[in-house]
Design a protein around this motif. Structure first.
Motif, short mmCIF file in Angstrom:
data_model
loop_
_atom_site.label_atom_id
_atom_site.label_comp_id
_atom_site.label_asym_id
_atom_site.label_seq_id
_atom_site.Cartn_x
_atom_site.Cartn_y
_atom_site.Cartn_z
N GLY A 158 -52.66 2.46 -8.28
CA GLY A 158 -51.24 2.53 -7.97
C GLY A 158 -50.84 3.87 -7.37
O GLY A 158 -51.66 4.79 -7.26
N GLU A 159 -49.58 3.97 -6.98
CA GLU A 159 -49.04 5.19 -6.39
C GLU A 159 -47.86 5.69 -7.19
O GLU A 159 -46.91 4.94 -7.45
N PRO A 160 -47.89 6.97 -7.63
CA PRO A 160 -46.77 7.50 -8.41
C PRO A 160 -45.53 7.73 -7.55
O PRO A 160 -45.62 7.82 -6.32
N HIS A 161 -44.39 7.85 -8.22
CA HIS A 161 -43.16 8.19 -7.52
C HIS A 161 -43.21 9.66 -7.13
O HIS A 161 -43.58 10.52 -7.92
N GLN A 162 -42.85 9.97 -5.88
CA GLN A 162 -42.86 11.36 -5.41
C GLN A 162 -41.50 11.75 -4.86
O GLN A 162 -40.87 10.98 -4.13
#
Length: 236
Positions: free
Chosen positions: A195-199
């Motif tokens: 997954g991809e974290p919130h940035q």
């Protein structure tokens, strides 16, 4: 709020009348090991108890009987809590995991791993965005997890943590996790996270280049904790 439940090293779960200040009934299902945690369902009709014997027991208050025994933890069960809708039960343990159980089927829905010590407290919360579970433990870190339920399928994603410690999280989803640095994102992915974290815009502006990047094999320092230094959680 008129009935109080208590667990003890004497292996007995007792229900008490708050008004009359006297015991109402006892649940006796444990043999050699003490009771470490008790929790009522939101309607007060069901009681869960955790024990040193590594099990969670589910009791019917009205019928005064044992309904089910949840087995799977490999060390003490330290904390139990019903989800607000009463369909799931969370249990934290000294085995460094949290298990989510189906009240209907009695099956373990999922196991949350990657903690850096015993899990001492679990607490549920719901809002317009979904169902949430907070955990606190011996590593002195509070973590907030979002629980996604589809029938008997269950998926849990880490949403936020009060500190970033050892990055040992095989199979964990970091989708939309808040506050995760680019470097730690790389480390987590190298160890199997998805997954991809919130940035934030600031994080995106100073993200590390990923092409050809290889993060060193190391873990961040962990500050040891114990019972007296643990975090215990309850949503009001």
């Amino acid at each position: 709020g008129q009935t109080l439940a208590s667990g003890s090293e004497d292996t007995v779960v007792r229900l008490w009348s708050v008004d009359e200040k006297k015991p109402l009934l006892m649940f006796e299902g444990y043999t050699d090991w003490g009771v470490t945690s008790v929790a009522f369902s939101s309607d007060g009709q069901t009681l869960a108890s955790g024990s040193v014997d590594k099990t969670v027991m589910l009791w019917s208050v009205a019928e005064k009987e044992l309904l089910h025994i949840f087995e799977g933890h490999t060390d003490w069960v330290t904390s139990v809590a019903f989800s607000p809708n009463g369909q799931m039960l969370a249990s934290g343990s000294d085995d460094k995991t949290v298990r989510l159980w189906s009240i209907t089927s009695g099956e373990c829905l999922t196991v949350i791993q990657g903690f850096n010590g015993a899990v001492n407290s679990v607490a549920w919360y719901t809002n317009a965005e979904g169902i949430w579970l907070a955990t606190g433990g011996a590593d002195k870190v509070i973590r907030l997890w979002q629980v996604h339920r589809d029938g008997e399928a269950c998926r849990v994603t880490l949403h936020w943590a009060s500190a970033q410690t050892t990055l040992t999280v095989p199979g964990m989803s970091i989708q939309e996790v808040i506050g995760l640095s680019a470097r730690n994102t790389q480390l987590l992915k190298q160890r199997g996270a998805t997954g991809e974290p919130h940035q934030t815009e600031e994080q995106e502006a100073r993200s590390l280049p990923t092409e050809g990047a290889v993060a060193p094999a190391f873990t961040l320092p962990v500050q040891a904790g114990n019972r007296s230094g643990s975090t215990y959680l309850n949503f009001a």
